[in-house]
Design an enzyme around this catalytic site. Structure first.
Site, PDB file in Angstrom:
ATOM      1  N   PHE A  98       0.827  -1.207   0.000  1.00 29.12           N
ATOM      2  CA  PHE A  98       0.000   0.000   0.000  1.00 29.12           C
ATOM      3  C   PHE A  98       0.864   1.261   0.000  1.00 29.12           C
ATOM      4  O   PHE A  98       0.630   2.188  -0.782  1.00 29.12           O
ATOM      5  CB  PHE A  98      -0.905  -0.024   1.235  1.00 29.12           C
ATOM      6  CG  PHE A  98      -1.697   1.238   1.460  1.00 29.12           C
ATOM      7  CD1 PHE A  98      -2.940   1.406   0.885  1.00 29.12           C
ATOM      8  CD2 PHE A  98      -1.195   2.249   2.277  1.00 29.12           C
ATOM      9  CE1 PHE A  98      -3.668   2.563   1.103  1.00 29.12           C
ATOM     10  CE2 PHE A  98      -1.912   3.408   2.503  1.00 29.12           C
ATOM     11  CZ  PHE A  98      -3.156   3.569   1.919  1.00 29.12           C
ATOM     12  N   ASP A  99       1.889   1.311   0.859  1.00 28.53           N
ATOM     13  CA  ASP A  99       2.748   2.491   0.965  1.00 28.53           C
ATOM     14  C   ASP A  99       3.425   2.794  -0.364  1.00 28.53           C
ATOM     15  O   ASP A  99       3.414   3.923  -0.854  1.00 28.53           O
ATOM     16  CB  ASP A  99       3.847   2.280   2.010  1.00 28.53           C
ATOM     17  CG  ASP A  99       3.316   1.888   3.361  1.00 28.53           C
ATOM     18  OD1 ASP A  99       2.442   1.015   3.428  1.00 28.53           O
ATOM     19  OD2 ASP A  99       3.798   2.447   4.353  1.00 28.53           O
ATOM     20  N   THR A 100       4.040   1.756  -0.939  1.00 27.92           N
ATOM     21  CA  THR A 100       4.784   1.942  -2.179  1.00 27.92           C
ATOM     22  C   THR A 100       3.880   2.415  -3.297  1.00 27.92           C
ATOM     23  O   THR A 100       4.215   3.344  -4.044  1.00 27.92           O
ATOM     24  CB  THR A 100       5.468   0.621  -2.585  1.00 27.92           C
ATOM     25  OG1 THR A 100       6.338   0.196  -1.530  1.00 27.92           O
ATOM     26  CG2 THR A 100       6.266   0.809  -3.857  1.00 27.92           C
TER      27      THR A 100
END
Length: 452
Positions: free
Chosen positions: A205-207
């Site tokens: 999700f972050d990437t």
């Protein structure tokens, strides 16, 4: 990829106005799964740090990812006992799912998250969110790979982290240095636009959010952090790495095929309010120049190969005309999509017709150069012909770019920007930030994939 659910273009950056008393400016989310042992000391320590050092009202949200141990009871007890702490319960696992659900429902203008182990020194929290409050940046990330960071972790995790970020730089052209550090923040008005485009519900999700933000022109602020590895971490490294590589492939393919509507997110020229009324400012000139040069270099190589092939069966003038015609059609199609971002079939025939007019101008330049060479030398060798054609094509390329930009693919005037909406956290009535009972959140995304 989710391509049509984004609510609109990115907002202009504004300094957040002073909030009313009791209205949270910052909402720090702690996603947890079966963390009954570590949750309470984490929240107590974070609450004490924010109460002592943070100059704005804040909230701490414990996002429980369908825990099966005593985590919900601990979270409820913390929400009842500490001001500005609340508990949110999700019935599906996945860190990305938890962050997306809580951030989408939050009224705080600045949203952050950190891992429950508090591996990152909390002294970096204020430097993390300050650029978002001031309006300087859209997102902020803690970086363990900055030169001034101090990191304590094992060789295996160090190798995996650096290798992963090298993959991101090589495959997705990411410019941020650390995608995996569990210490990030985003402005709520930016999250409202980006989150509907993020598909992953787990650790990628972050990437995915950072790659989309960077491609959309968001400013990402990086903060060097002091970070100590948690030896008791429950993250499954091999499975997480495999899922991350799958995510890199999926996002890379979506970017390559143009299925993401990132062109709709990019702000008009200038984030400063003083720039918004400017007229006649070229849009995306630097990016278009780079794209045109890349396409032009490949087209020139393609043209020379065609010319060399046709030259074996035809004279120089006919070989030049045929090679230029074929390469011009390919060049117009490539520039249409890659340089000027025109999608779909609408106007394709007209663009090709206009491209042929530009081709005619190039034909006059190159044919004239060949005629001049023939007049100067009775029997020029092949290498001399190629050198003359390259020089003529360079002159034709400059003219081709100007005609493409001004005539074939002219910039459309952006719609007049509307006045930015004041953050909800500033205008909402002042209410106690603490929530003593767990709040159940069921996100609309019911993807059954379990992302841990």
């Amino acid at each position: 990829m989710r391509t049509d659910s984004s609510p609109g273009s990115l907002p202009a950056r504004e300094h957040l106005p002073a909030a009313a008393a009791g209205t949270p400016v910052l909402d720090v989310v702690i996603p947890v799964y079966n963390e009954e042992k570590d949750l309470e000391p984490c929240v107590v320590r974070l609450h004490e740090h924010l109460s002592r050092t943070f100059p704005y009202a804040f909230r701490i949200t414990v996002a429980d990812n369908a825990s099966t141990d005593g985590t919900p009871r601990v979270a409820a007890r913390l929400a009842a006992g500490l001001a500005a702490v609340r508990s949110v319960r999700l019935e599906q696992k996945g860190r990305g799912r938890a962050l997306g659900a809580v951030w989408s429902a939050s009224d705080a203008p600045v949203l952050a998250y950190m891992d429950v182990d508090l591996s990152t020194d909390l002294n970096a929290l204020l430097p993390l969110v300050a650029p978002l409050i001031s309006g300087h940046s859209d997102l902020a990330i803690g970086s363990r790979l900055a030169r001034s960071s101090r990191v304590v972790r094992g060789a295996k995790r160090e190798f995996i982290s650096r290798g992963y970020n090298l993959i991101l730089r090589g495959s997705l052209q990411a410019r941020f240095s650390d995608a995996q550090c569990g210490f990030k923040a985003i402005r709520r008005d930016v999250a409202r636009v980006l989150l509907p485009l993020v598909e992953d519900t787990g650790w990628f999700f972050d990437t995915e959010m950072l790659v989309l933000a960077e491609r959309a022109g968001c400013r990402i602020h990086e903060v060097p952090v002091d970070w100590v590895d948690d030896p008791d971490s429950t993250v499954h490294l091999v499975r997480t790495a495999t899922d991350d590589l799958k995510g890199v492939w999926r996002v890379g393919r979506a970017l390559a095929t143009g299925s993401l509507p990132l062109d709709r997110l990019v702000r008009p020229f200038g984030d400063d309010p003083r720039d918004r009324d400017l007229t006649g400012v070229p849009q995306g000139l630097a990016r278009q120049l780079v794209g045109f040069c890349v396409v032009g270099a490949l087209s020139t190589l393609f043209y020379l190969l065609l010319y060399s092939g046709f030259r074996h069966v035809a004279g120089s003038q006919l070989a030049n005309a045929l090679a230029l015609l074929v390469s011009a059609v390919a060049n117009t199609a490539a520039n249409r999509r890659l340089t000027f971002g025109v999608r779909g079939r609408g106007g394709a025939v007209r663009h090709q017709a206009q491209g042929l007019v530009v081709f005619g101008i190039g034909l006059v330049l190159t044919s004239g150069s060949l005629a001049a060479l023939s007049a100067a030398t009775a029997d020029p060798d092949h290498s001399t012909e190629l050198a003359v054609l390259i020089a003529a094509n360079l002159a034709a390329t400059v003219l081709r770019f100007l005609l493409f930009r001004a005539w074939v693919f002219p910039d459309t005037a952006p719609a007049a920007p509307t006045a930015p909406v004041a953050p909800a956290a500033v205008t909402a009535p002042a209410a106690p930030a603490a929530v003593t009972a767990p709040v159940s959140v069921r996100p609309a995304d019911t993807d059954p994939r379990d992302a841990r």
